[in-house]
Design a protein around this motif. Structure first.
Motif, PDB file in Angstrom:
ATOM      1  N   ASP A  17      33.330  35.085  36.892  1.00  9.74           N
ATOM      2  CA  ASP A  17      32.221  36.024  37.035  1.00  9.74           C
ATOM      3  C   ASP A  17      32.682  37.202  37.888  1.00  9.74           C
ATOM      4  N   TYR A  18      33.097  38.291  37.239  1.00  6.93           N
ATOM      5  CA  TYR A  18      33.625  39.442  37.966  1.00  6.93           C
ATOM      6  C   TYR A  18      32.540  40.168  38.751  1.00  6.93           C
ATOM      7  N   GLU A  19      31.316  40.134  38.239  1.00  7.26           N
ATOM      8  CA  GLU A  19      30.248  40.874  38.909  1.00  7.26           C
ATOM      9  C   GLU A  19      29.953  40.297  40.290  1.00  7.26           C
ATOM     10  N   ASN A  20      30.029  38.969  40.411  1.00 10.08           N
ATOM     11  CA  ASN A  20      29.654  38.315  41.664  1.00 10.08           C
ATOM     12  C   ASN A  20      30.849  37.796  42.457  1.00 10.08           C
ATOM     13  N   ALA A  21      32.047  38.221  42.083  1.00  7.56           N
ATOM     14  CA  ALA A  21      33.234  37.776  42.813  1.00  7.56           C
ATOM     15  C   ALA A  21      33.260  38.384  44.209  1.00  7.56           C
ATOM     16  N   GLU A  22      33.834  37.637  45.148  1.00 13.00           N
ATOM     17  CA  GLU A  22      34.099  38.216  46.468  1.00 13.00           C
ATOM     18  C   GLU A  22      35.214  39.236  46.305  1.00 13.00           C
ATOM     19  N   LYS A  23      35.079  40.408  46.932  1.00 17.26           N
ATOM     20  CA  LYS A  23      36.052  41.485  46.720  1.00 17.26           C
ATOM     21  C   LYS A  23      36.635  41.971  48.042  1.00 17.26           C
ATOM     22  N   TRP A 136      38.173  34.324  43.742  1.00 17.91           N
ATOM     23  CA  TRP A 136      37.259  33.204  43.545  1.00 17.91           C
ATOM     24  C   TRP A 136      37.820  31.990  44.268  1.00 17.91           C
TER      25      TRP A 136
END
Length: 261
Positions: A17-23, A136
């Motif tokens: 889930d790229y939208e909710n990944a820690e960045k 992730w």
């Protein structure tokens, strides 16, 4: 040098889930992380596009950079394995890196700047600094649970060709396992796909997990391989957790019996 073009959506792998990944977003934080990858000798898988078979390689450690002419603000990778033609790499403006480090998985598109050379003639790939870097959890417990000879688990490794063989387990975690090579089996290449089939008298049916060879290690009396579970393991995470916890409880009970507790 090639111009850098970001390709939106490239590298979206599996169910991540790229939208909710820690960045990690700050340039300093990103540069520090890449330096840590290199110093740790982390393996890295490279895809030239999101559907490509991954190539394996290693980071060039920073202390080797003084003998290389390259653009500041980037980092270097060793040549890809299996070997790949110059033309195929030259046409890339960015590549996808997959790195496993410190209980996290990192999937990130990185600007590709071209090829540079060490003074000894060795070719290396020059990459720019990406931002942000998504990560992730590696969905493994914070420990690898050792599997001694008395462990109740049996591990079968199956090659894509269908050839399979049983191997002794060294340890297991939520994110992967390691096992000893049989002496009569050829070693796997890093990045090679395998299927791990785990059985036990306490399990109603075998647990099958797709994985990839992260790296091979030689130690004392033999060689072992470390296998990283692929993302399909997310769908059977509960069963993997039961296996890991079962091994851990078995070890705890053995220690209690040994100490007379």
């Amino acid at each position: 040098m090639l111009s850098v073009v970001r390709k939106e959506g490239q590298g979206r792998s599996g169910n991540l889930d790229y939208e909710n990944a820690e960045k990690l977003e700050s340039p300093e934080e990103v540069a520090s992380l890449i330096a840590a990858w290199a110093q740790a000798g982390s393996s890295v898988f490279v895809r030239l596009n999101s559907s490509d078979t991954p190539y394996s390689t290693l980071f060039v450690k920073p202390d080797a950079y003084e003998n290389v002419e390259y653009q500041d603000g980037g980092f270097l990778l060793e040549p890809l394995y299996p070997p790949i033609g110059n033309l195929k790499v030259r046409n890339q403006s960015s590549i996808l890196l997959e790195v496993s480090y410190d209980s996290y998985i990192y999937h990130v598109n990185v600007p590709y700047n071209g090829v540079c050379y060490h003074e000894d003639g060795r070719r290396m790939l020059e990459l720019g600094i990406p931002a942000p870097i998504p990560r992730w959890s590696q969905m493994r417990s914070n420990r690898r649970v050792p599997c001694p000879g008395s462990c109740s688990l049996t591990l079968e490794i199956k090659r894509p060709s269908g050839l399979s063989f049983e191997v002794p387990l060294r340890d297991i975690s939520m994110g992967g396992l390691s096992c000893w090579y049989p002496k009569n089996q050829a070693k796997f290449s890093e990045g090679a796909k395998v299927k791990c089939i785990i059985t036990s008298l306490t399990m109603p049916k075998p647990l099958e997990i797709n994985g990839r060879i992260l790296r091979n290690h030689s130690r004392g009396h033999g060689t072992y391989m470390r296998i990283f579970f692929d993302e399909n393991a997310r769908s059977i995470q509960k069963r993997i957790s039961m296996v890991v916890d079962g091994v851990h409880k078995g070890r705890s009970q053995s220690r209690k019996r040994l100490l007379g507790l």
